[in-house]
Design a protein around this motif. Sequence first.
Motif, PDB file in Angstrom:
ATOM      1  N   TYR A 137       0.836  -1.204   0.000  1.00  0.00           N
ATOM      2  CA  TYR A 137       0.000   0.000   0.000  1.00  0.00           C
ATOM      3  C   TYR A 137       0.870   1.254   0.000  1.00  0.00           C
ATOM      4  N   LEU A 138       1.933   1.246   0.800  1.00  0.00           N
ATOM      5  CA  LEU A 138       2.833   2.395   0.854  1.00  0.00           C
ATOM      6  C   LEU A 138       3.387   2.711  -0.529  1.00  0.00           C
ATOM      7  N   GLU A 139       3.853   1.689  -1.235  1.00  0.00           N
ATOM      8  CA  GLU A 139       4.402   1.903  -2.570  1.00  0.00           C
ATOM      9  C   GLU A 139       3.333   2.399  -3.536  1.00  0.00           C
ATOM     10  N   ALA A 140       2.113   1.883  -3.410  1.00  0.00           N
ATOM     11  CA  ALA A 140       1.034   2.315  -4.296  1.00  0.00           C
ATOM     12  C   ALA A 140       0.754   3.804  -4.134  1.00  0.00           C
ATOM     13  N   VAL A 141       0.801   4.295  -2.898  1.00  0.00           N
ATOM     14  CA  VAL A 141       0.571   5.722  -2.666  1.00  0.00           C
ATOM     15  C   VAL A 141       1.752   6.551  -3.166  1.00  0.00           C
ATOM     16  N   LEU A 142       2.961   6.172  -2.770  1.00  0.00           N
ATOM     17  CA  LEU A 142       4.134   6.963  -3.138  1.00  0.00           C
ATOM     18  C   LEU A 142       4.301   7.044  -4.654  1.00  0.00           C
ATOM     19  N   GLU A 143       4.147   5.911  -5.323  1.00  0.00           N
ATOM     20  CA  GLU A 143       4.357   5.877  -6.768  1.00  0.00           C
ATOM     21  C   GLU A 143       3.093   6.285  -7.529  1.00  0.00           C
ATOM     22  N   GLY A 144       1.955   5.706  -7.143  1.00  0.00           N
ATOM     23  CA  GLY A 144       0.727   5.958  -7.881  1.00  0.00           C
ATOM     24  C   GLY A 144       0.234   7.382  -7.767  1.00  0.00           C
ATOM     25  N   GLN A 145       0.467   8.011  -6.630  1.00  0.00           N
ATOM     26  CA  GLN A 145       0.030   9.394  -6.439  1.00  0.00           C
ATOM     27  C   GLN A 145       1.159  10.397  -6.680  1.00  0.00           C
ATOM     28  N   GLY A 146       2.333   9.893  -7.044  1.00  0.00           N
ATOM     29  CA  GLY A 146       3.412  10.756  -7.516  1.00  0.00           C
ATOM     30  C   GLY A 146       4.123  11.585  -6.472  1.00  0.00           C
ATOM     31  N   ILE A 147       4.128  11.139  -5.210  1.00  0.00           N
ATOM     32  CA  ILE A 147       4.786  11.949  -4.183  1.00  0.00           C
ATOM     33  C   ILE A 147       6.162  11.411  -3.788  1.00  0.00           C
ATOM     34  N   ALA A 148       6.565  10.295  -4.364  1.00  0.00           N
ATOM     35  CA  ALA A 148       7.859   9.701  -4.011  1.00  0.00           C
ATOM     36  C   ALA A 148       9.034  10.670  -4.169  1.00  0.00           C
ATOM     37  N   PRO A 149       9.078  11.511  -5.216  1.00  0.00           N
ATOM     38  CA  PRO A 149      10.244  12.391  -5.373  1.00  0.00           C
ATOM     39  C   PRO A 149      10.460  13.370  -4.223  1.00  0.00           C
ATOM     40  N   TRP A 150       9.413  13.674  -3.468  1.00  0.00           N
ATOM     41  CA  TRP A 150       9.551  14.621  -2.366  1.00  0.00           C
ATOM     42  C   TRP A 150       9.944  13.944  -1.047  1.00  0.00           C
ATOM     43  N   VAL A 151       9.769  12.640  -0.964  1.00  0.00           N
ATOM     44  CA  VAL A 151       9.913  11.938   0.317  1.00  0.00           C
ATOM     45  C   VAL A 151      11.333  11.407   0.484  1.00  0.00           C
ATOM     46  N   ASP A 152      11.983  11.817   1.571  1.00  0.00           N
ATOM     47  CA  ASP A 152      13.357  11.388   1.835  1.00  0.00           C
ATOM     48  C   ASP A 152      13.426  10.013   2.485  1.00  0.00           C
ATOM     49  N   ALA A 153      12.418   9.657   3.258  1.00  0.00           N
ATOM     50  CA  ALA A 153      12.396   8.350   3.922  1.00  0.00           C
ATOM     51  C   ALA A 153      10.952   7.983   4.217  1.00  0.00           C
ATOM     52  N   SER A 154      10.610   6.714   4.017  1.00  0.00           N
ATOM     53  CA  SER A 154       9.239   6.262   4.262  1.00  0.00           C
ATOM     54  C   SER A 154       9.257   4.974   5.066  1.00  0.00           C
ATOM     55  N   PHE A 155       8.271   4.849   5.960  1.00  0.00           N
ATOM     56  CA  PHE A 155       8.219   3.714   6.879  1.00  0.00           C
ATOM     57  C   PHE A 155       6.782   3.225   7.011  1.00  0.00           C
ATOM     58  N   CYS A 156       6.638   1.920   7.190  1.00  0.00           N
ATOM     59  CA  CYS A 156       5.329   1.334   7.450  1.00  0.00           C
ATOM     60  C   CYS A 156       5.545   0.035   8.214  1.00  0.00           C
ATOM     61  N   ARG A 157       4.475  -0.651   8.536  1.00  0.00           N
ATOM     62  CA  ARG A 157       4.599  -1.939   9.218  1.00  0.00           C
ATOM     63  C   ARG A 157       5.354  -2.916   8.314  1.00  0.00           C
ATOM     64  N   GLY A 158       6.492  -3.389   8.796  1.00  0.00           N
ATOM     65  CA  GLY A 158       7.266  -4.347   8.023  1.00  0.00           C
ATOM     66  C   GLY A 158       8.242  -3.737   7.037  1.00  0.00           C
ATOM     67  N   ARG A 159       8.319  -2.420   6.975  1.00  0.00           N
ATOM     68  CA  ARG A 159       9.300  -1.763   6.096  1.00  0.00           C
ATOM     69  C   ARG A 159       9.957  -0.622   6.844  1.00  0.00           C
TER      70      ARG A 159
END
Length: 240
Positions: A137-159
């Motif tokens: 789900y985290l990857e779907a939001v970051l990539e699908g909604q196009g915000i990955a280029p702004w995010v320096d670090a991302s965390f979720c359950r198990g990542r």
Amino acid sequence: MGPRGWGPSGGFSVRGFPELVIFDLDGTLVDTRAWWLPVAEEGLRRFSERTGRKVPFPGGEKAWSLVGLPDDEVFRGLLPPERQGEWEVLRDILVPIEGEVLRSQRDFLFPGTRELLGELKAAGVKLGVASNCGPDYLEAVLEGQGIAPWVDASFCRGRPEGMGEKAQMLREAMRVLGAQEAVLVGDRDSDARAAQDAGIPFVLREGSGPEVFAAAYACCAASNQEGVRDCLARGCFQGG
């Protein structure tokens, strides 16, 4: 612990903003109300077909109350008590549907989200994401909604592997990004409690419901992204 925060009288800041801003996803950056209920209903329909036993949709209020919880609590919560042992089956059906929707080129970010992230990034602020969701789900939001280029670090359950409670994510974000001070922007009581546990200030992104603890703990609250920006620029101090 003394006051934690940023602003003209102390703390660490970058052009008036906090050194590190960590965002929750659902209800904070992502307008989950715009897509979650029909997706949850479709997931339960497919679950019923696969298992051969119909499961009714629990209703919008119940389904919405589950947003932002860890995956096991979300999928158990959508099922009646006697079927909750099958939550992983529902997860394996529902998560790909979420991914399809979030990667469908439809914009599910709150208005002003890209402008907010862009302004903070241009000011030199470090940006993180911390969510109770799973890695897919985290990857779907970051990539699908196009915000990955702004995010320096991302965390979720198990990542990364072994990552658990959100407070742990907040501490790890500060460590990885070398930040001495940070603030969490979120929409739920659970976000505010994570910020409190991590010893950092909390800004409430209003709109998800009557989050009593979050409203009490927040040093600032806003109903839109422009207001969040103003909260971050204003300075914020909380006792620990």
